[in-house]
Design a protein around this motif. Structure first.
Motif, PDB file in Angstrom:
ATOM      1  N   ARG A  74       0.795  -1.071   0.002  1.00 35.88           N
ATOM      2  CA  ARG A  74       0.124   0.135   0.009  1.00 35.88           C
ATOM      3  C   ARG A  74       0.851   1.371  -0.085  1.00 35.88           C
ATOM      4  N   GLN A  75       1.947   1.226   0.700  1.00 39.29           N
ATOM      5  CA  GLN A  75       2.803   2.356   0.811  1.00 39.29           C
ATOM      6  C   GLN A  75       3.557   2.547  -0.579  1.00 39.29           C
ATOM      7  N   HIS A  76       4.042   1.478  -1.131  1.00 39.20           N
ATOM      8  CA  HIS A  76       4.393   1.743  -2.504  1.00 39.20           C
ATOM      9  C   HIS A  76       3.534   2.312  -3.312  1.00 39.20           C
ATOM     10  N   LEU A  77       2.363   1.770  -3.284  1.00 37.28           N
ATOM     11  CA  LEU A  77       1.259   1.947  -4.419  1.00 37.28           C
ATOM     12  C   LEU A  77       1.006   3.662  -4.119  1.00 37.28           C
ATOM     13  N   GLY A  78       1.048   4.077  -2.991  1.00 39.66           N
ATOM     14  CA  GLY A  78       0.840   5.381  -2.860  1.00 39.66           C
ATOM     15  C   GLY A  78       1.877   6.276  -3.292  1.00 39.66           C
ATOM     16  N   GLU A  79       3.221   5.797  -2.998  1.00 38.38           N
ATOM     17  CA  GLU A  79       4.295   6.545  -3.535  1.00 38.38           C
ATOM     18  C   GLU A  79       4.312   6.566  -5.060  1.00 38.38           C
ATOM     19  N   THR A  80       3.889   5.422  -5.800  1.00 37.08           N
ATOM     20  CA  THR A  80       3.911   5.458  -7.132  1.00 37.08           C
ATOM     21  C   THR A  80       2.730   6.387  -7.705  1.00 37.08           C
ATOM     22  N   GLU A  81       1.505   6.428  -6.994  1.00 36.69           N
ATOM     23  CA  GLU A  81       0.269   7.507  -7.280  1.00 36.69           C
ATOM     24  C   GLU A  81       1.186   8.710  -7.352  1.00 36.69           C
ATOM     25  N   GLY A  82       1.756   9.292  -6.359  1.00 32.09           N
ATOM     26  CA  GLY A  82       2.487  10.430  -6.164  1.00 32.09           C
ATOM     27  C   GLY A  82       3.211  10.893  -7.255  1.00 32.09           C
ATOM     28  N   HIS A  83       4.043   9.906  -7.773  1.00 30.57           N
ATOM     29  CA  HIS A  83       5.105  10.251  -8.842  1.00 30.57           C
ATOM     30  C   HIS A  83       4.240  10.467 -10.030  1.00 30.57           C
ATOM     31  N   ARG A  84       3.166   9.536 -10.315  1.00 27.00           N
ATOM     32  CA  ARG A  84       2.414   9.497 -11.440  1.00 27.00           C
ATOM     33  C   ARG A  84       1.614  10.896 -11.565  1.00 27.00           C
ATOM     34  N   ARG A  85       1.038  11.362 -10.506  1.00 30.83           N
ATOM     35  CA  ARG A  85       0.528  12.754 -10.423  1.00 30.83           C
ATOM     36  C   ARG A  85       1.665  13.969 -10.841  1.00 30.83           C
ATOM     37  N   GLN A  86       2.692  13.576 -10.201  1.00 27.73           N
ATOM     38  CA  GLN A  86       4.021  14.758 -10.419  1.00 27.73           C
ATOM     39  C   GLN A  86       4.152  14.699 -12.082  1.00 27.73           C
ATOM     40  N   LEU A  87       4.578  13.437 -12.617  1.00 31.07           N
ATOM     41  CA  LEU A  87       4.662  13.167 -13.929  1.00 31.07           C
ATOM     42  C   LEU A  87       3.540  13.880 -14.807  1.00 31.07           C
ATOM     43  N   GLU A  88       2.215  13.598 -14.494  1.00 28.56           N
ATOM     44  CA  GLU A  88       1.228  14.207 -15.210  1.00 28.56           C
ATOM     45  C   GLU A  88       1.204  15.655 -15.245  1.00 28.56           C
ATOM     46  N   THR A  89       1.598  16.106 -13.829  1.00 29.73           N
ATOM     47  CA  THR A  89       1.580  17.934 -13.766  1.00 29.73           C
ATOM     48  C   THR A  89       2.704  18.256 -14.870  1.00 29.73           C
ATOM     49  N   MET A  90       3.953  17.610 -14.568  1.00 29.91           N
ATOM     50  CA  MET A  90       5.193  18.037 -15.596  1.00 29.91           C
ATOM     51  C   MET A  90       4.701  18.055 -16.868  1.00 29.91           C
ATOM     52  N   LYS A  91       4.027  16.940 -17.382  1.00 27.23           N
ATOM     53  CA  LYS A  91       3.765  16.609 -18.790  1.00 27.23           C
ATOM     54  C   LYS A  91       2.900  17.684 -19.280  1.00 27.23           C
ATOM     55  N   ARG A  92       1.742  18.031 -18.426  1.00 25.23           N
ATOM     56  CA  ARG A  92       0.867  19.343 -18.822  1.00 25.23           C
ATOM     57  C   ARG A  92       1.611  20.392 -18.977  1.00 25.23           C
ATOM     58  N   LYS A  93       2.332  20.783 -17.864  1.00 20.21           N
ATOM     59  CA  LYS A  93       3.134  22.115 -17.737  1.00 20.21           C
ATOM     60  C   LYS A  93       4.105  22.109 -19.164  1.00 20.21           C
ATOM     61  N   TRP A  94       4.807  21.088 -19.640  1.00 20.58           N
ATOM     62  CA  TRP A  94       5.643  21.134 -20.621  1.00 20.58           C
ATOM     63  C   TRP A  94       4.784  21.148 -22.113  1.00 20.58           C
ATOM     64  N   VAL A  95       3.700  20.576 -22.145  1.00 21.07           N
ATOM     65  CA  VAL A  95       2.836  20.737 -23.564  1.00 21.07           C
ATOM     66  C   VAL A  95       2.309  22.016 -23.521  1.00 21.07           C
ATOM     67  N   ALA A  96       1.829  22.728 -22.322  1.00 22.04           N
ATOM     68  CA  ALA A  96       1.591  24.007 -22.269  1.00 22.04           C
ATOM     69  C   ALA A  96       2.479  24.866 -22.799  1.00 22.04           C
ATOM     70  N   GLN A  97       3.837  24.714 -22.504  1.00 22.67           N
ATOM     71  CA  GLN A  97       5.104  25.704 -22.790  1.00 22.67           C
ATOM     72  C   GLN A  97       5.416  25.314 -24.223  1.00 22.67           C
ATOM     73  N   HIS A  98       5.157  24.186 -24.794  1.00 20.47           N
ATOM     74  CA  HIS A  98       5.592  23.896 -26.027  1.00 20.47           C
ATOM     75  C   HIS A  98       4.789  23.690 -27.125  1.00 20.47           C
ATOM     76  N   THR A  99       3.327  24.051 -26.920  1.00 18.55           N
ATOM     77  CA  THR A  99       2.338  23.931 -28.021  1.00 18.55           C
ATOM     78  C   THR A  99       2.545  24.976 -29.053  1.00 18.55           C
ATOM     79  N   VAL A 100       2.309  24.624 -30.183  1.00 22.79           N
ATOM     80  CA  VAL A 100       2.660  25.553 -31.380  1.00 22.79           C
ATOM     81  C   VAL A 100       1.112  26.152 -31.594  1.00 22.79           C
ATOM     82  N   HIS A 101       1.024  27.499 -31.314  1.00 22.29           N
ATOM     83  CA  HIS A 101       0.039  28.148 -31.569  1.00 22.29           C
ATOM     84  C   HIS A 101      -0.383  28.424 -32.986  1.00 22.29           C
ATOM     85  N   PRO A 102      -1.630  28.278 -33.327  1.00 18.61           N
ATOM     86  CA  PRO A 102      -1.955  28.236 -34.924  1.00 18.61           C
ATOM     87  C   PRO A 102      -1.672  29.453 -35.589  1.00 18.61           C
ATOM     88  N   GLN A 103      -1.563  30.553 -35.001  1.00 18.81           N
ATOM     89  CA  GLN A 103      -1.048  31.741 -35.552  1.00 18.81           C
ATOM     90  C   GLN A 103       0.507  31.389 -36.154  1.00 18.81           C
TER      91      GLN A 103
END
Length: 108
Positions: A74-103
């Motif tokens: 259970r402890q490892h699953l909780g830690e893994t879930e925390g890491h997954r959330r951190q990675l998801e947040t990092m991914k969203r930030k990276w995508v937001a910074q590197h998105t090519v705007h249509p213009q």
């Protein structure tokens, strides 16, 4: 093995000891299989108190070990879930910074 044990008692103790060893090595599928064999073997009518106490000692250790492993899992699953959330947040930030705007796209 105790020389006054009958064959059924020897079998129960052998299966339990093997399950104990398997649990110590983290081989939980083997533990399950050995306990299933022990259940199928049944308990003899005149199971001696010494053998019954020994089996209960192994079983109590097994229950404690299972609970410890469950808590660690259970402890490892909780830690893994925390890491997954951190990675998801990092991914969203990276995508937001590197998105090519249509213009900014070149038209062909």
């Amino acid at each position: 093995m105790n020389p006054v044990m009958n064959r059924e008692e020897e079998l129960l103790e052998e299966l339990t000891r093997k399950a104990f060893d398997a649990a110590g090595k983290g081989k939980w599928n083997d533990v399950i299989q050995l306990y299933e064999q022990r259940v199928r073997a049944g308990f003899p009518e005149g199971l001696s108190q010494d053998v019954a106490k020994q089996l209960m000692k192994y079983d109590q250790w097994m229950v404690t070990r299972i609970r410890e492993v469950q808590a660690l899992t259970r402890q490892h699953l909780g830690e893994t879930e925390g890491h997954r959330r951190q990675l998801e947040t990092m991914k969203r930030k990276w995508v937001a910074q590197h998105t090519v705007h249509p213009q900014h796209r070149l038209s062909i």
